[in-house]
Design an enzyme around this catalytic site. Structure first.
Site, short mmCIF file in Angstrom:
data_model
loop_
_atom_site.label_atom_id
_atom_site.label_comp_id
_atom_site.label_asym_id
_atom_site.label_seq_id
_atom_site.Cartn_x
_atom_site.Cartn_y
_atom_site.Cartn_z
N HIS A 1 0.83 -1.18 -0.02
CA HIS A 1 0.00 -0.03 0.23
C HIS A 1 0.85 1.34 0.09
O HIS A 1 1.73 1.40 0.22
CB HIS A 1 -0.91 -0.02 1.09
CG HIS A 1 -0.41 -0.09 2.49
ND1 HIS A 1 -0.03 -1.13 3.07
CD2 HIS A 1 -0.20 1.14 3.47
CE1 HIS A 1 0.72 -0.56 4.38
NE2 HIS A 1 0.58 0.83 4.48
N ASP B 1 6.23 4.34 4.56
CA ASP B 1 7.01 3.11 5.39
C ASP B 1 6.84 1.93 4.42
O ASP B 1 7.63 0.98 4.85
CB ASP B 1 6.73 2.94 6.62
CG ASP B 1 5.34 2.66 7.04
OD1 ASP B 1 4.34 3.02 6.08
OD2 ASP B 1 4.80 2.16 7.97
N HIS B 2 5.91 1.88 3.42
CA HIS B 2 6.07 0.71 2.60
C HIS B 2 6.52 0.71 1.16
O HIS B 2 6.84 0.08 0.42
CB HIS B 2 4.63 0.29 2.66
CG HIS B 2 4.10 -0.42 3.95
ND1 HIS B 2 4.34 -1.77 4.23
CD2 HIS B 2 3.81 0.19 5.17
CE1 HIS B 2 3.61 -1.80 5.55
NE2 HIS B 2 3.71 -0.69 5.95
N HIS C 1 -6.98 -1.67 6.23
CA HIS C 1 -5.98 -0.72 6.49
C HIS C 1 -6.15 0.71 5.93
O HIS C 1 -6.73 1.68 6.29
CB HIS C 1 -4.59 -1.11 6.24
CG HIS C 1 -3.41 -0.29 6.59
ND1 HIS C 1 -3.35 0.03 8.00
CD2 HIS C 1 -2.45 0.29 6.12
CE1 HIS C 1 -2.23 0.63 8.02
NE2 HIS C 1 -1.60 0.83 6.93
N ASP D 1 0.40 -4.05 5.90
CA ASP D 1 -0.55 -3.79 7.24
C ASP D 1 -2.03 -4.02 6.85
O ASP D 1 -2.47 -3.99 5.64
CB ASP D 1 -0.31 -2.12 7.21
CG ASP D 1 0.84 -1.97 7.82
OD1 ASP D 1 1.77 -2.71 8.09
OD2 ASP D 1 1.33 -0.71 7.99
N GLU E 1 2.10 -8.58 10.07
CA GLU E 1 2.33 -7.30 10.76
C GLU E 1 2.00 -7.37 12.14
O GLU E 1 1.40 -8.44 12.49
CB GLU E 1 2.07 -6.09 10.42
CG GLU E 1 0.36 -5.92 10.22
CD GLU E 1 -0.19 -5.05 11.07
OE1 GLU E 1 0.90 -4.22 11.84
OE2 GLU E 1 -1.36 -4.54 10.73
N HIS F 1 7.28 -5.77 11.61
CA HIS F 1 6.64 -4.72 11.63
C HIS F 1 6.25 -4.38 13.09
O HIS F 1 4.62 -4.30 13.11
CB HIS F 1 5.40 -4.55 10.44
CG HIS F 1 4.95 -3.08 10.38
ND1 HIS F 1 4.02 -2.43 11.28
CD2 HIS F 1 5.34 -2.24 9.39
CE1 HIS F 1 3.83 -1.28 10.69
NE2 HIS F 1 4.68 -1.00 9.55
#
Lengths: 594, 878
Positions: free
Chosen positions: A60, A64-65, A149, A170, A195, A406
């Protein structure tokens, strides 16, 4: 034994810069390519030094991804396909561009990717639909599942042959006002990489939180106070907007709601577009009215902050560390009628973190202090699965192993114990750079020739029983990546080899006072009575008895005429019968034999 | 005689029962033994081996046996039965017994004991089966001996049960079959066995659900089966498929015997300590120390992992099953949420403590995004509210929903408030304030709010008492200004206070004079809101003026007045007119009787009209002279006809008696019509006769054979005289009589803004109406040019908020050619009745024939006030 290796380059016992390397079945796949928000040097990107890979996936659009994506593809020089869902592909470049602007234009960094690089990188992206199976190459296939998410978040299943890995990214198991819950079928992967942000938390009912939130906002507005809700541009902001929008509509409230402009406005466009990714309610009603076309929520202007009367403002960023939300906060902090609601996590050192911890006097730059009189509320509207949700997903997918990423190490440890206790499966939590290895026991499909199978059936008689394994004779030919099981004759023929006969012979001494011919006859009658189902032949000419293909010959020993020497000979195929005969004859002949 | 016979039967029976077969003396056998049995006996004794015996028996079976020797034969057979070792011979003997007992004139009850005895000792299955067969034959031979039959049935049941274990284990072997259809069939068979009342072994239950082991694994703990299955099903509420989740939620709702630990666990996602057993006291202490091992995420920074509990702790319920309803209520699919809410309601109704606990969750559901779910949860809360008392904070959240913009929701909430109990006077005040706020914001809710306050007042008289001075703003020394009686808010307060006063006599002393006056006014104008009886000066005050104060006395009064009307008989029109007025008035005062009173009034009005039409002198005058009178009578006849249709179809709960009465008066009206027509145009009448009211003439012809022979002129004369002689039929009141009513809420008809649309296209007009006691209404649109359209609403447009009540929310499509100015269209609801031709729907057939504006469309009765809507079709732009 075949193995699956998982190496987190980021997000191993850590939150941020998610990047996980999976290698199995001769394939290398990178999952996510994120960056760390906390660092400004090289540490913000994952360490790409030892990578050779076949494909990579981003689940996504949170930085941070996907933050390090252009860095890897353009600056490190990866040239393979990149897979993303449609909404992610649409929203990701906006965020990257915004991020680039802040770092390069404002902070003046040089060693950073350019907007051209972002564009080039996006050209390599292959979009992915939910539940669509995509063949990356002949063997590797990937499939995306809905993850909740944020808009477009997905879980992916990677599959090579019968080995499979599921990476959750996530996800959220509790549906919210605009997104549904994560869902996966019972795919029984070898490893589930999950995660674990909320490894130690089981949240209580979401409805309760929503009610609290609405009640607090409502009360403050009725009192004539102002409500500040610091949010990040995407994700929670939309959920809370919908929540307030529907509430305002239902209750016929008139107080204005403002939304800070810029990034959010652009992103809202995409939310309107990707209706299929939202929850049941929005999907069903968008024909009459798209829920993201807000009636009560208007764009914010800087001057509005000084307007009298009640209002609700969503402002970025979410941790009150800079920008518009901080400015508004400074203006409103002095009045106890006002309220600030922190809907999410705050990093240490930010003002958000300080006021949540109860600090009432803040030091600002320039030595001035700010007295905080307004009410401070914390509401966890985080869209990560809680411990219960993680367990629920594990129960849904039924993996053979679980691997946690994570999350914070101590919390992971706790959850690991819980998982091992409840499901009695292995659970791993490798740190960054550490490799977790899982041996798998994949079933190998083999082609079997029909003739062999028919022959085996005629021998075995009844139909096969799936619960009982059965042995059979055959030859396994491994040739050019294919495995075949054929009868030995066919194998010989195919391979052009001649057959070698293997015979066992064995001598048995027998005390018998009769003549050789008599002994032979006696042996014949004995064997005939014992082996009823077999054809037994007496061949007096060659002084031998044949049982099937086994030959028994009799000769008397030279020294003692009473000691007869029996010579048994059988081929390899009749090993069972042969060894049975030899033990039978060793016991001697029964005395009552005529 | 019959009693005597019966006695004999019993005597005989008891004798038989008491003689055990072993004690039967051999001598007696010989005595009663005729030649045939003797032969058999000898034969059997001779037989050396079993085959011979069998042979003899077979031969014997072919011969007929006379009734008197049967008993002897049976004795011999039984004797041999006990001696015999070979199964086949025993089998044959038993089958012979069955055959013999069928012999006419022989009563087989003497064999019963022997057969039952044999049944208990017999080992061979085949012989057992044959014995059962024989017993069946014997049982069917004794249709009147109930005792024996009862005994036989008991035996059979016992025999079946003793073998049922085998059946179960046979079936359970197939649970593990590789073929799913076989497994399904096996489980279905087991279910069928269970439904026949057989207890299924616990071992097999385990086998059925291999993953569920009722004794908790790794411990000696056991839980009740229902609890265990409850836990299992709770698990399913987090299943991947939403259909499973819906089913799981429904099933949970049906398991009412679950212990409360498990029930409460469904509301908490964390495993509660109740369902966790500790091995030692040490661990228990530790648990107290760190009771929540998971944090709730509600507070900031409380998610640091706490000390781990000993893993030896045993969970009585899988932790995945915790908080089933929390999950169910926040499910993504609203179907699941609704199912969960319904399940909550069922469980809460059976367990008050659970009701208390689930209250918060239900209140949370008031915030759901789907209106149906909100509505459902309000309804559910109403259903369980007899079990609970709302706290102030809970009431606060509930009342917040009063501001909801959906009328459905608000009305449901008013209903809810009608049934709620609150704990303090602050709560009452809070509720009143919020309701007044609601009234202010949505004035259309007036009636519903008043009704709500009525119940609130009568439920909490003691809580209202201390609030009275403040509510009525009275002052100990000063006279306060008299409030405006037209203010809905003031009426609301008065409704609350007066209803509380009916059961709290001291309250009336706090009232000022104008309050009493207002009471009298309200009692008259809004009597349905002040239906309380007895007590206090207030009620007496008004009672004297308005007459009967209670439902029962009103009922009596109504019947009385009806009786009085009946005694009046014709002609005294003025007197009955008064009575009639009074009856109608009574209906307005007593809502429960409104239907009945109205019905009576209409009926009386018909009668009056009929009398008026008949009493006139016109009948004696020459035809040309009485044209005017004639017209009057014709109009009366037509009106009576209309009214009778109303009487028949608008009221529900009519008994056949009343229907007949109504038919009678209609018949009279028809007759009147016929006579009038005959008089008016003598010449043309005869040829028309066949077409004219065939049914009526037909009926008359049937009724009076004399008529069929006479000529038409005579017929008319006869009719005329019978009509004039006819008197009124007395009317009896049915128990429950309801009048169908309808009110169109939306559109209000007050809007000045015309609905503009382009000619030839269609515009949708939203209609919102409440209907009571109605089956299938239609909407009619009447255009200014006289066009009328009848539109039948879809079944889906009806909602059912309460018994006998419907809410119609539909859209009516309008279209017309261009107008120069905006004009009104009338919209009203019609009731179609079934005796007529099928009602017309759509436009096509009604547009081409232009019916006159006020004539009712065939077969329908208008039963709501018409609403005018301004529309403006504009010419299409090219």
């Amino acid at each position: 034994m075949p193995e699956i290796k998982v190496t987190p380059l980021g997000a191993g016992q850590d939150v941020g810069r998610s990047c996980i390397l999976v290698s199995f079945g001769g394939k290398n796949i990178m999952l996510d390519c994120g960056m760390h928000m906390g660092f400004n040097d090289d540490r913000r990107f994952p360490d790409f030094s030892y990578i050779t890979q076949n494909g990579r996936l981003t689940d996504h659009f949170h930085l941070d991804h996907c933050g390090a994506l252009p860095y890897m593809s353009e600056m490190v020089g990866y040239d393979g396909p990149i897979y993303m869902t449609h909404p992610t592909k649409a929203i990701c470049p906006i965020l990257l561009e915004d991020f680039r602007k802040i770092t390069v234009d404002k902070k003046g960094e040089t060693n950073f990717f350019t907007s051209q690089m972002i564009k080039d990188c996006m050209k390599k992206v292959v979009p992915l639909n939910l539940h669509q199976t995509v063949q990356v190459d002949d063997e590797l296939e990937i499939k995306a599942y809905y993850a909740g998410h944020v808009l477009g978040a997905a879980m992916v299943q990677l599959k090579v042959g019968s080995e499979s890995v599921v990476y959750t990214g996530d996800y959220n198991m509790t549906p919210d006002r605009h997104l549904g819950a994560a869902w996966i079928d019972k795919c029984r992967p070898d490893i589930l990489i999950s995660e674990s942000t909320y490894a130690t938390t089981i949240r209580d009912s979401k409805r309760c939180r929503e009610r609290d939130f609405l009640k607090k906002v409502h009360e403050t507005v009725e009192r004539g106070g102002k409500v500040l809700i610091p949010v990040f541009a995407l994700g929670r902001a939309q959920e809370l907007c919908i929540l307030l929008e529907t509430f305002w509509e239902r209750m016929n409230l008139k107080a204005p709601i403002y939304f800070s402009t810029g990034l959010t406005e652009k992103a809202n466009h995409y939310y309107k577009l990707f209706i299929t990714w939202t929850n049941q309610k929005i999907r069903k009603t968008f024909v009459q009215r798209n829920m993201f076309e807000f009636k009560h929520i208007k764009p914010f202007d800087r001057s509005y902050a000084d307007n009298p009367g009640p209002m609700v403002v969503f402002a970025t960023p979410g941790m009150l560390h800079a920008g518009q939300s901080l400015q508004i906060f400074k203006k409103w902090a002095g009045h106890e009628k006002n309220m600030v609601i922190m809907p999410g996590y705050c990093v240490q050192g930010t003002i958000g973190h300080k006021i949540l911890n109860g600090q009432r006097k803040l030091e600002l730059e320039g030595r001035s202090t700010l007295e905080v009189k307004l009410q401070v509320e914390y509401m966890s509207f985080s869209a990560h699965a809680d411990a219960k949700g993680i367990m629920q997903l594990i129960r849904m997918a039924e993996p053979r192993n679980v691997l946690l990423v994570h999350g914070e190490a101590a919390k992971m440890e706790f959850l690991k114990g819980k998982i091992e206790q409840e499901f009695s499966i292995n659970c791993f939590m490798p740190a960054n750079g550490e490799t977790a290895t899982v041996t798998t026991n994949p079933s190998v499909p083999v082609d079997i020739s029909l003739n062999l199978l028919k022959r085996e059936m005629s021998l075995g008689g009844t139909l096969p029983d799936p619960k009982k394994p059965r042995t059979m004779h055959g030859t396994l030919i491994m040739k050019e990546n294919s495995l075949r099981l054929v009868s030995p004759e066919q194998a010989l023929k195919e391979l052009g080899l001649s057959e070698h006969q293997l015979r066992f012979t064995c001598r048995v001494q027998l005390q018998d006072p009769h003549s050789d011919a008599d002994t032979l006859r006696r042996i014949y009658t004995h064997l005939k009575s014992v082996l009823k189902g077999y054809t037994t032949q007496h061949l007096p000419d060659s002084m031998s008895v044949m049982v099937e293909s086994i030959v028994v010959k009799v000769s008397s020993s030279a020294e003692d005429p009473n000691t007869k020497v029996l010579l048994l000979s059988w081929s390899y195929q009749d090993e069972d019968l042969g060894s049975f005969l030899s033990t039978l004859l060793k016991k001697g002949l029964p005395s009552g034999l005529c | 005689m019959a009693a005597h016979l019966k006695k004999r039967v019993y005597e005989e029976f008891s004798k038989v029962v008491q003689i055990p077969p072993e004690e039967v003396p051999v001598k007696k056998l010989r005595l009663s033994k005729p030649s045939k049995s003797a032969a058999l006996h000898i034969d059997l004794c001779k037989a050396s081996c079993s085959t011979d015996a069998l042979q003899y028996l077979l031969q014997f079976a072919r011969k007929a046996v006379e009734a008197e020797s049967v008993e002897g034969v049976i004795r011999i057979l039984l004797e041999h039965y006990y001696k015999e070792t070979d199964n086949s011979v025993r089998l044959k003997i038993v089958s012979l017994l069955g055959l013999l007992s069928k012999t006419k004139g022989f009563s087989p009850d003497c064999i019963v004991d022997d057969a039952i005895n044999a049944l208990t000792t017999e080992k061979s299955h085949q012989v057992l089966a044959q014995l059962m067969d024989t017993l069946l034959v014997i049982g069917s031979q004794l249709p009147d001996n109930l005792l024996v039959r009862q005994r036989l049935i008991d035996m059979a049941c016992k025999a079946r049960l003793s073998r049922s274990r085998d059946v179960q284990s046979v079936i359970s072997d197939y649970f593990g079959d590789q073929e799913p259809r076989v497994r399904t069939a096996a489980i279905k068979a087991m279910l069928q066995l269970h439904e026949r009342g057989m207890n299924i072994n616990q071992i097999i239950y385990d086998q059925l659900y291999p993953e569920s082991i009722v004794p908790i694994p790794s411990s000696n703990e056991e839980v009740r089966l229902v609890d265990d299955s409850f836990g299992k099903i709770s698990h399913m509420i987090s299943d991947g498929s939403w259909m499973v989740r819906v089913q799981a939620a429904k099933t949970l709702g049906s398991m009412l015997q679950v212990s409360h630990y498990f029930l409460e666990q469904t509301l908490d996602k964390k495993l509660m300590s109740d369902l966790r057993r500790k091995r030692t006291a040490h661990e228990r202490a530790k648990e107290l120390y760190a009771s929540g091992e998971f944090s709730s995420g509600r507070k900031w920074a409380d998610d640091a992992p706490k000390e781990r509990l000993d893993t030896n702790a045993v969970n009585l319920i899988a932790s995945g099953a915790c908080g089933a309803f929390v999950h169910g209520l926040e499910d993504e699919m609203y179907e699941v949420r609704i199912a969960a809410v319904e399940a909550l309601s069922l469980l809460a109704q059976s367990s008050p403590s659970f009701a208390e606990k689930c209250l918060d969750f239900l209140v949370d559901m008031f915030n759901d995004e789907i209106e149906e779910v909100r509505l459902q949860s309000i309804h559910v809360l109403r259903e369980i509210s007899k079990n609970i008392i709302l706290r102030e904070d809970q009431l606060d959240t509930v009342l917040a929903v009063l501001e909801d913009s959906s009328r459905d929701i608000r009305e449901a909430l008013h209903e809810l408030l009608c049934y709620t109990n609150v704990s303090t006077k602050e709560c009452v005040q809070l509720a009143l304030l919020e309701l007044l706020k609601n009234l202010n914001k949505y004035p259309t809710d007036r009636n519903s709010v008043w009704k709500c306050l009525k119940f609130l007042g009568s439920r909490h008289p003691t809580l209202v008492l201390p609030l009275v001075p403040e509510l009525l703003s009275t002052h100990p020394y000063f006279d306060t200004p008299e409030p405006d009686m037209d203010d809905p808010a003031y009426i609301a307060v008065l409704v609350l206070v007066f209803n509380a006063a009916t059961s709290c006599p001291t309250m009336s002393s706090l009232f000022s004079d104008h309050t009493f006056r207002h009471y009298a006014y309200l009692r008259d104008s809004l009597s349905h809101l002040l239906a309380g009886r007895g007590g206090g000066r207030v009620v007496e005050l008004v009672d004297s003026a308005a007459g009967p104060g209670s439902v029962e006395s009103a009922q009596v009064f109504l019947q009385d007045s009806l009786n009085r009307v009946n005694t009046i008989h014709s002609l005294e029109a003025p007197g009955s007119q008064d009575l009639l007025d009074f009856t109608i008035r009574l209906g307005e005062l007593q809502t429960e009787l409104a239907g009945a009173a109205d019905f009576c009034a209409t009926y009386l009005r018909c009668q009056l009209l009929l009398m008026k039409a008949l009493q006139e002198r016109l009948w004696n005058m020459a035809v040309p002279l009485c044209l005017k009178q004639n017209a009057m009578a014709t109009a009366a006849a037509r009106q009576i006809l209309e009214e009778t249709y109303k009487l028949e179809f608008v009221y529900s709960g009519l008994e056949s008696r009343q229907v007949a009465t109504v038919h009678h008066i209609r018949l009279q009206a028809r007759a009147l019509q016929l006579v009038l027509t005959a008089r008016a145009r003598k010449g043309q009448f005869l040829p028309e006769l066949p077409h004219f009211q065939e049914t009526f003439v037909g009926k008359l012809l049937e009724l009076i054979p004399r008529l069929s022979s006479c000529k038409t002129v005579e017929l008319i004369k006869i009719l005329q005289s019978t009509l004039r002689q006819s008197s009124m039929l007395p009317l009896t009141l049915p128990q429950q009589l309801h009048r169908a009513t309808a009110t169109i809420i939306e559109p209000t008809g007050e809007s000045d803004h015309p609905l503009k649309f382009t000619t030839g296209l269609v515009v949708a007009l939203d209609i919102d109406a409440t209907l009571e006691h109605v089956q299938d209404p239609q909407t009619r649109v009447l255009y200014p040019d006289g066009q009328a359209h009848v539109i039948t609403p879809k079944p889906g447009d009806f909602r059912k908020p309460g018994p006998g009540r419907h809410r119609l929310i539909t859209q009516v499509y309008l279209s017309h050619s261009a107008w120069t100015d905006p004009g009104h269209v009338e919209v009203r609801l019609l009731l179609a009745y079934s005796s007529s031709t099928p009602s017309k729907t759509g436009w096509a057939d009604s547009t081409d024939s232009l019916p006159p504006p006020e004539a009712a469309i065939e077969g329908t009765i208008p039963f709501s006030k018409s609403v005018k809507v301004l529309i403006m079709p504009k010419p299409a732009r090219r």
